[in-house]
Design a protein around this motif. Structure first.
Motif, mmCIF file in Angstrom:
data_model
loop_
_atom_site.group_PDB
_atom_site.id
_atom_site.type_symbol
_atom_site.label_atom_id
_atom_site.label_comp_id
_atom_site.label_asym_id
_atom_site.label_seq_id
_atom_site.Cartn_x
_atom_site.Cartn_y
_atom_site.Cartn_z
ATOM 1 N N ASP A 160 0.817 -1.216 0.000
ATOM 2 C CA ASP A 160 0.000 0.000 0.000
ATOM 3 C C ASP A 160 0.848 1.262 0.000
ATOM 4 N N LEU A 161 1.977 1.225 0.687
ATOM 5 C CA LEU A 161 2.810 2.412 0.830
ATOM 6 C C LEU A 161 4.265 2.004 0.899
ATOM 7 N N ALA A 162 5.119 2.667 0.100
ATOM 8 C CA ALA A 162 6.555 2.381 0.107
ATOM 9 C C ALA A 162 7.331 3.660 0.376
ATOM 10 N N PHE A 163 8.288 3.582 1.298
ATOM 11 C CA PHE A 163 9.226 4.664 1.549
ATOM 12 C C PHE A 163 10.545 4.305 0.879
ATOM 13 N N LEU A 164 10.946 5.087 -0.136
ATOM 14 C CA LEU A 164 12.129 4.768 -0.928
ATOM 15 C C LEU A 164 13.139 5.907 -0.881
ATOM 16 N N PRO A 165 14.433 5.584 -0.700
ATOM 17 C CA PRO A 165 15.458 6.633 -0.719
ATOM 18 C C PRO A 165 15.707 7.104 -2.137
ATOM 19 N N ILE A 166 15.971 8.408 -2.288
ATOM 20 C CA ILE A 166 16.212 8.955 -3.623
ATOM 21 C C ILE A 166 17.489 9.804 -3.682
ATOM 22 N N GLY A 167 18.279 9.845 -2.600
ATOM 23 C CA GLY A 167 19.359 10.813 -2.488
ATOM 24 C C GLY A 167 20.527 10.650 -3.430
ATOM 25 N N ASP A 168 20.767 9.418 -3.932
ATOM 26 C CA ASP A 168 21.914 9.123 -4.782
ATOM 27 C C ASP A 168 23.201 9.229 -3.952
ATOM 28 N N ASN A 169 24.322 8.933 -4.571
ATOM 29 C CA ASN A 169 25.654 8.877 -3.967
ATOM 30 C C ASN A 169 25.752 7.729 -2.959
ATOM 31 N N PHE A 170 24.898 7.699 -1.948
ATOM 32 C CA PHE A 170 24.897 6.619 -0.962
ATOM 33 C C PHE A 170 23.778 5.612 -1.212
ATOM 34 N N THR A 171 22.756 6.022 -1.937
ATOM 35 C CA THR A 171 21.610 5.150 -2.229
ATOM 36 C C THR A 171 21.222 5.341 -3.689
ATOM 37 N N MET A 172 20.157 4.687 -4.103
ATOM 38 C CA MET A 172 19.657 4.929 -5.449
ATOM 39 C C MET A 172 19.153 6.364 -5.572
ATOM 40 N N GLY A 173 19.173 6.864 -6.808
ATOM 41 C CA GLY A 173 18.662 8.189 -7.085
ATOM 42 C C GLY A 173 17.243 8.142 -7.600
ATOM 43 N N PRO A 174 16.714 9.255 -8.044
ATOM 44 C CA PRO A 174 15.305 9.310 -8.462
ATOM 45 C C PRO A 174 14.947 8.332 -9.574
ATOM 46 N N GLU A 175 15.794 8.199 -10.588
ATOM 47 C CA GLU A 175 15.459 7.319 -11.712
ATOM 48 C C GLU A 175 15.393 5.861 -11.274
ATOM 49 N N GLU A 176 16.406 5.422 -10.504
ATOM 50 C CA GLU A 176 16.395 4.047 -10.013
ATOM 51 C C GLU A 176 15.235 3.815 -9.053
ATOM 52 N N VAL A 190 6.549 7.321 -1.179
ATOM 53 C CA VAL A 190 7.038 8.532 -0.528
ATOM 54 C C VAL A 190 8.569 8.531 -0.565
ATOM 55 N N PRO A 191 9.198 9.591 -1.090
ATOM 56 C CA PRO A 191 10.661 9.650 -1.101
ATOM 57 C C PRO A 191 11.224 10.011 0.266
ATOM 58 N N ILE A 192 12.359 9.392 0.618
ATOM 59 C CA ILE A 192 13.072 9.690 1.857
ATOM 60 C C ILE A 192 14.564 9.788 1.541
ATOM 61 N N HIS A 193 15.355 10.140 2.546
ATOM 62 C CA HIS A 193 16.826 10.178 2.438
ATOM 63 C C HIS A 193 17.282 11.107 1.317
ATOM 64 N N PHE A 194 16.889 12.370 1.449
ATOM 65 C CA PHE A 194 17.313 13.382 0.482
ATOM 66 C C PHE A 194 17.385 14.742 1.178
ATOM 67 N N ASN A 195 18.268 15.613 0.666
ATOM 68 C CA ASN A 195 18.399 17.014 1.067
ATOM 69 C C ASN A 195 18.946 17.250 2.475
ATOM 70 N N THR A 196 19.286 16.204 3.205
ATOM 71 C CA THR A 196 19.847 16.387 4.542
ATOM 72 C C THR A 196 21.269 16.932 4.474
ATOM 73 N N PHE A 197 22.022 16.482 3.467
ATOM 74 C CA PHE A 197 23.402 16.889 3.251
ATOM 75 C C PHE A 197 23.564 17.291 1.786
ATOM 76 N N PRO A 198 24.586 18.088 1.465
ATOM 77 C CA PRO A 198 24.790 18.486 0.065
ATOM 78 C C PRO A 198 24.923 17.304 -0.895
ATOM 79 N N LEU A 199 25.540 16.218 -0.462
ATOM 80 C CA LEU A 199 25.745 15.073 -1.354
ATOM 81 C C LEU A 199 24.452 14.370 -1.750
ATOM 82 N N ILE A 200 23.378 14.606 -1.019
ATOM 83 C CA ILE A 200 22.120 13.927 -1.352
ATOM 84 C C ILE A 200 21.015 14.942 -1.689
#
Length: 227
Positions: A160-176, A190-200
């Protein structure tokens, strides 16, 4: 149930019976979160892997609230050695029925270690969680890249609901992550793991535009949805 996003990969769930689940409570040092480590409440703390931005404040929160930590066995052993009274260790493919619902641990493509006193401690394999609560299925992916067996999750479970990382560099990015969402066949993502640090740094709205049928939802910090 009520599901709230608290920045980075921090998510909380409050069930109808008022059980509070807290995922990857990286609060101290997280400029995006709306939580305070010495005030947040939890009955259960689920930790996807041992990196400091996911293990975060789990140990002091568990000690203060008497919460049970649910994670891979190595993290649970680490928590127990550091004064946490209640832990429940799991491993890949295993599932367990808790008072709030069923939890299944699934793989994540990442790494897992925790640095303390200048030493990197092995914290077991990284993981994701599949939860079946109140007739709904929620997938919390943790930190991961896309992998083919996500298709098996999509085939065997009605997510029903998936939380997926999109930050790239350490995890998959938006396309993946968008491709992963298709494999998972999740009804809402719902996207997670993004914008916390410059690298993501990422644009979460751009990610949702990659998804079909308006299934993507960007949750602002502190936003709650009901499922």
């Amino acid at each position: 149930m009520k599901i709230t996003y608290h920045g980075h990969s921090v998510v909380s769930i409050v069930t109808k019976e008022k059980q509070t689940l807290l995922f990857d409570p990286f609060i101290t040092g997280n400029d995006l979160t709306d939580l305070k480590a010495d005030q947040v409440e939890a009955d259960w703390i689920l930790i996807s892997h041992g990196h400091s931005d996911h293990l975060g404040d789990a140990l002091p929160i568990a000690k203060r609230t008497d919460a049970t930590i649910i994670s891979i066995v190595e993290i649970c052993n680490f928590a127990a050695k550091n004064g946490v009274k209640k832990t429940h260790g799991m491993n890949m493919g295993g599932a367990f029925d808790f008072p709030f619902g069923r939890v299944k641990m699934v793989p994540a493509l990442h790494s897992s270690g925790y640095e303390t006193d200048g030493e990197m401690i092995y914290m077991g394999e990284p993981a994701g969680f599949l939860l079946q609560i109140e007739g709904k299925t929620i997938y919390f992916a943790g930190d991961t890249s896309i992998y083919g067996d996500m298709a098996l999750l999509g085939e065997t479970l009605n997510i029903d609901l998936a939380f997926l990382p999109i930050g790239d560099n350490f995890t998959m990015g938006p396309e993946e992550a968008a491709h992963a969402a298709k494999l998972l066949k999740a009804k809402q993502v719902v996207p997670i793991h993004f914008n916390t640090f410059p690298l993501i740094k990422q644009d979460p709205q751009a990610f949702t535009h990659l998804l079909p049928n308006n299934i993507g939802k960007v949750m602002v910090v502190g936003e709650t949805l009901e499922l």
